[in-house]
Design an enzyme around this catalytic site. Structure first.
Site, PDB file in Angstrom:
ATOM      1  N   ASP A  29     -16.547  -0.024   0.998  1.00 17.54           N
ATOM      2  CA  ASP A  29     -15.303  -0.186   0.255  1.00 17.54           C
ATOM      3  C   ASP A  29     -15.613  -0.179  -1.239  1.00 17.54           C
ATOM      4  O   ASP A  29     -16.648  -0.702  -1.666  1.00 17.54           O
ATOM      5  CB  ASP A  29     -14.614  -1.501   0.627  1.00 17.54           C
ATOM      6  N   ASP A  70      -8.889   3.702   4.226  1.00 18.69           N
ATOM      7  CA  ASP A  70      -7.866   2.656   4.315  1.00 18.69           C
ATOM      8  C   ASP A  70      -6.552   3.121   3.683  1.00 18.69           C
ATOM      9  O   ASP A  70      -5.472   2.833   4.199  1.00 18.69           O
ATOM     10  CB  ASP A  70      -8.347   1.384   3.623  1.00 18.69           C
TER      11      ASP A  70
END
Length: 161
Positions: free
Chosen positions: A117, A135
């Site tokens: 991330d 995401d």
């Protein structure tokens, strides 16, 4: 193969490709920036490894990783069947985004053992957990699925009559 199915597959493949190209470059780039890069007062690029699911829940070891890969794969197969049965381009686009995001994160779990991330937003009223392009694809896809279900699904339009 129907046009909506092809469209959904193209959206999924493009989503995976963008996600993975970005991740490959960012993992390498962020190695030289261990404390992140402040882009604005509320947005930073960071390197966060997530071994769990949303917000780091269910983080664990190898068994958890294998379980999450298995569950994500089953969900992806269900999405693929749903995509195949879809007869609307808008719906297929949403399914393709969710599918592409799921596959992007599965690839991370297989390749890195966890999900990479990078985007970190710290708004004055809340701090959002770091996330990635996969995401973003999933969230956008789910939004499209909700809009489709509310406004374009034949079942929802029949209930109004």
């Amino acid at each position: 193969m129907s046009k909506p199915f092809k469209l959904g597959l193209i959206v999924a493949v493009i989503s995976v490709a963008i996600d993975q190209i970005f991740k490959i470059n960012m993992v390498e780039f962020m190695a030289g920036h261990p404390y992140g890069i402040e882009v604005t007062s509320f947005f930073r690029l960071v390197m966060v490894w997530n071994s769990g699911v949303s917000f780091g829940m269910f983080s664990g070891g190898e068994q958890t990783r294998l379980f999450l890969i298995a569950i994500s794969t089953v969900i992806s197969l269900i999405l693929l069947v749903w995509l195949y049965r879809s007869d609307r381009k808008f719906l297929s686009t949403g399914i393709g985004l969710v599918l592409g995001g799921a596959v992007g994160n599965i690839i991370d779990r297989i390749h890195y053992g966890r999900v990479a991330d990078f985007f970190d937003f710290d708004l004055y009223f809340m701090r959002w957990p770091a996330f990635n392009i996969a995401d973003i694809a999933i969230v956008c896809g789910v939004a499209i699925l909700l809009v489709d279900s509310l406004f374009f699904d034949e079942k929802s339009t029949k209930n109004e009559a």
